[in-house]
Design a protein around this motif. Structure first.
Motif, short mmCIF file in Angstrom:
data_model
loop_
_atom_site.label_atom_id
_atom_site.label_comp_id
_atom_site.label_asym_id
_atom_site.label_seq_id
_atom_site.Cartn_x
_atom_site.Cartn_y
_atom_site.Cartn_z
N ARG A 1 -10.64 114.69 77.46
CA ARG A 1 -11.61 115.67 76.90
C ARG A 1 -11.22 116.92 76.47
N ASP A 2 -10.26 117.62 77.16
CA ASP A 2 -9.68 118.75 76.54
C ASP A 2 -8.64 118.24 75.39
N ALA A 3 -8.05 117.19 75.45
CA ALA A 3 -6.96 117.16 74.30
C ALA A 3 -7.61 116.58 73.01
N THR A 4 -8.81 116.17 73.17
CA THR A 4 -9.48 115.35 71.93
C THR A 4 -10.49 116.21 71.23
N GLU A 5 -10.12 116.54 69.99
CA GLU A 5 -10.71 117.34 69.13
C GLU A 5 -12.28 116.92 68.92
N ASN A 6 -13.21 117.94 69.21
CA ASN A 6 -14.52 117.71 69.16
C ASN A 6 -15.08 116.70 70.14
N ASN B 1 -12.23 101.56 68.11
CA ASN B 1 -11.66 101.50 66.73
C ASN B 1 -10.33 101.22 66.75
N ALA B 2 -9.72 101.16 65.52
CA ALA B 2 -8.49 101.08 65.33
C ALA B 2 -7.64 101.95 66.01
N ASP B 3 -7.99 103.27 66.06
CA ASP B 3 -7.24 104.50 66.58
C ASP B 3 -7.48 104.43 68.10
N GLY B 4 -8.16 103.55 68.78
CA GLY B 4 -8.44 103.43 70.14
C GLY B 4 -9.67 104.23 70.56
N SER B 5 -10.24 104.81 69.54
CA SER B 5 -11.48 105.76 70.23
C SER B 5 -12.50 104.66 70.22
N LEU B 6 -13.58 105.26 71.00
CA LEU B 6 -14.86 104.35 71.37
C LEU B 6 -15.77 104.52 70.34
N GLU B 7 -16.12 103.09 69.75
CA GLU B 7 -17.17 103.24 68.81
C GLU B 7 -18.67 102.97 69.58
N ARG B 8 -18.77 102.13 70.25
CA ARG B 8 -19.97 101.97 70.81
C ARG B 8 -19.78 101.11 72.27
N ILE B 9 -20.71 100.95 73.23
CA ILE B 9 -20.96 100.11 74.49
C ILE B 9 -21.78 99.25 74.03
N VAL B 10 -21.59 97.93 74.32
CA VAL B 10 -22.65 96.86 74.19
C VAL B 10 -22.66 96.14 75.66
N VAL C 1 -22.85 106.89 73.41
CA VAL C 1 -21.74 106.78 72.55
C VAL C 1 -22.12 106.72 71.14
N GLU C 2 -23.01 106.05 70.88
CA GLU C 2 -23.47 105.91 69.47
C GLU C 2 -23.96 107.22 69.06
N ILE C 3 -25.02 107.90 69.83
CA ILE C 3 -25.53 109.20 69.62
C ILE C 3 -24.62 110.29 69.49
N VAL C 4 -23.52 110.09 70.24
CA VAL C 4 -22.55 111.42 70.11
C VAL C 4 -21.97 111.13 68.92
N ARG C 5 -21.55 109.90 68.49
CA ARG C 5 -20.67 109.69 67.12
C ARG C 5 -21.65 110.14 66.00
N LYS C 6 -22.85 109.98 66.10
CA LYS C 6 -23.73 110.06 64.91
C LYS C 6 -23.84 111.73 64.65
N ALA D 1 -15.76 110.02 70.76
CA ALA D 1 -15.96 109.47 72.21
C ALA D 1 -14.78 108.69 72.30
N SER D 2 -14.02 109.05 73.58
CA SER D 2 -12.86 108.50 73.96
C SER D 2 -12.84 107.45 75.10
N VAL D 3 -11.82 106.62 75.36
CA VAL D 3 -11.77 105.82 76.57
C VAL D 3 -10.74 106.27 77.57
N VAL D 4 -10.78 106.24 78.71
CA VAL D 4 -9.73 106.37 79.79
C VAL D 4 -9.66 105.10 80.44
N GLU D 5 -8.40 104.54 80.78
CA GLU D 5 -8.35 103.19 81.28
C GLU D 5 -7.76 103.11 82.62
#
Ligand code: UD1
Ligand code: CA
Length: 462
Positions: free
Chosen positions: A120-125, A147-156, A205-210, A215-219
């Protein structure tokens, strides 16, 4: 998201139907401690400003069992998003970030929580960090679409997913960190417009992105995210816990002869060069100091075993048993609320309860402290260097002085002075030749009876 305070929201309003239990699911113990307490204990190391538990059915059990946390009630289980919404009124005066956890996922580590915070701290916005995992058996988990950059697009959600989406193996653990500043506004936008008719937290996820946030993923590893929904999964969680506890004990310098047969509690503490033989069970609250041997088939609970002592095989140490340095507790010995000083030997078939035993005392086989009269419990005090003969009953309250000897088979009801010999049983008497005379007499009686019997048989034939 700016670095700030965190409120932990632990979801525990689910019915837990598959447990088929009258005990709330998250209170079922793993390693001798309710599973939710594992999570709350881990949470301590990230030091949340608030910890709020969302409860529903059987929630009163959690209110009774847990301290240092607050509760919010979700009367109807309308979904994970709705559960988090139910927590918000209690956080009216709090504007830090929200860490959502599940009460029935007990093993998520503090390191993982820290990684979520660091991301969270390392990701912009950053608006949202979701904890995900890869699995070969994704079953009905929600799928993380990235997404291609590894960020989260949505959860289905599985129920709503297409065949293509179901083929994704990166799954949603359900745990997430939400930027506190915007959390209320985003959560208010959730709808139940989906196959399950539930308010999905995952829709954030989608609400935040809109809203223009990332939105990021930690595995993390699948085993850390094991959830408990049934008794079989409870047993699987116990297995994971025990495997970790055994590995830790060995890493800390204990020898486990057959690790898979030794069972630990969450708070078991073993020193260095402790040897644990096969089939030993540690209940809660046991401390074992350096150089101790715990032999096979022993059961310890709430006991301390001091340096160099030896316990078992087949010993039972109950709460407040304190076994002194170098002491020996042998087979079929039960000890409860008793302090054994250094070097005490209690080697066979004995019960010591509510007792204090002085250094170097020797407790003979079959000794019993009679500590209970059916109403109250009483103390037995045995002095240093005393010798208690086999099969003695010490009727408490009673004190045996230092260095005293109690003759075998005694029933001791009065205090015994230091260095005295006490014998409390019928005096031994010998009648010379009695046994031989007894045998002759009885043999003659038996022979006469047999003759009488054969004569009556002859008569009935005639
Ligand atoms: C949820 C996630 C799913 C994820 C899965 C991981 C959503 C919509 N789906 O699935 O993506 O893969 O967790 O296990 O979030 N709870 C409440 N109130 C409710 C509903 C649930 O407190 O109204 C609690 C439950 O007690 C449980 C947790 O939330 O601790 C998860 O609930 P569960 O029904 O198991 O999750 P799913 O919605 O199936
Ligand atoms: Ca589920």
């Amino acid at each position: 998201m700016a670095t700030g305070q965190i409120a932990a929201i632990v979801l525990a309003a689910g019915q837990g139907t598959r447990m088929k239990s009258s005990l709330h699911k998250v209170l079922h113990p793993v390693g001798g401690r309710p599973m939710i307490n594992h999570l709350l204990h881990t949470l301590q190391s990230i030091n949340p400003a608030r910890t709020l538990i969302v409860i529903g059915a059987l929630g009163h059990q959690l209110q009774d069992a847990l301290s240092g946390v607050s509760f919010a009630t979700q009367n109807e289980q309308l979904g994970t998003g709705h559960a988090v919404q139910c927590a918000l009124p209690a956080l009216d005066d709090f504007d830090g970030d929200l860490l959502v956890l599940y009460g029935d996922v007990p093993f998520v580590s503090d390191a993982t929580m820290q990684r979520m915070i660091a991301t969270r701290d390392a990701t912009e916005n950053c608006g949202l960090v979701v904890l995900g995992f890869h699995t070969t058996d994704p079953a009905a988990y929600g799928r993380l679409v990235t997404n291609a950059d590894g960020s989260l697009e949505r959860i289905v959600e599985f129920k709503d997913a297409s065949a293509e989406e179901r083929a994704i193996t990166l799954c949603n653990s359900g745990m997430m960190l939400i930027a506190g500043q915007h959390a209320r506004r985003w959560l208010a936008q959730l709808t139940n417009n989906n196959v399950a008719g539930e308010y999905y937290l995952t829709d954030l996820v989608e609400i935040v992105r809109k809203d223009g946030h990332a939105a990021s993923v930690v595995e993390t590893d699948e085993t850390e995210l094991m959830g408990v929904n049934s008794r079989a999964e409870l047993a699987a969680a116990e297995t994971i816990f025990q495997q970790q506890a055994r590995a830790q004990a060995m890493a800390d310098g204990a020898t486990l002869v057959a690790p898979e047969t030794v069972f630990f509690s969450h708070d078991t503490r073993l020193g260095k060069d402790v040897t644990v033989e096969p089939n030993v069970v540690f209940g809660p609250g046991v401390v074992v100091e350096d150089g101790v041997t715990i032999k096979s088939f022993s059961h310890l609970d709430g006991a301390i075993v001091r340096a160099g002592a030896s316990v078992g095989p087949y010993a039972r140490l109950r709460p407040a048993a304190d076994i002194g340095a170098g002491a020996k507790v042998g087979n079929f010995v039960e000890i409860k609320k008793a302090t054994l000083a250094e070097g005490v030997k209690v080697s066979h078939l004995t019960y010591l309860g509510d007792a204090t035993i002085g250094a170097g005392a020797n407790i003979g086989a079959g000794t019993i402290t009679c500590n209970y009269d059916g109403f109250l419990k009483y103390q037995t005090i045995i002095g240093a260097g005393a010798f208690i003969g086999s099969n003695s009953a010490l009727v408490a309250p009673v004190t045996i002085g230092d260095g005293a000897i109690v003759g075998a088979g005694s029933v001791i009801t009065k205090n015994v002075d230091a260095d005295a010999l006490v014998v409390s049983r019928a005096r031994q008497r010998q009648i010379d030749g009695y046994a031989a005379g007894f045998r002759d007499e009885k043999q003659a009686e038996k022979t006469a009876k047999a003759q009488e019997k054969s004569q009556t048989k002859e008569k009935t034939k005639d």
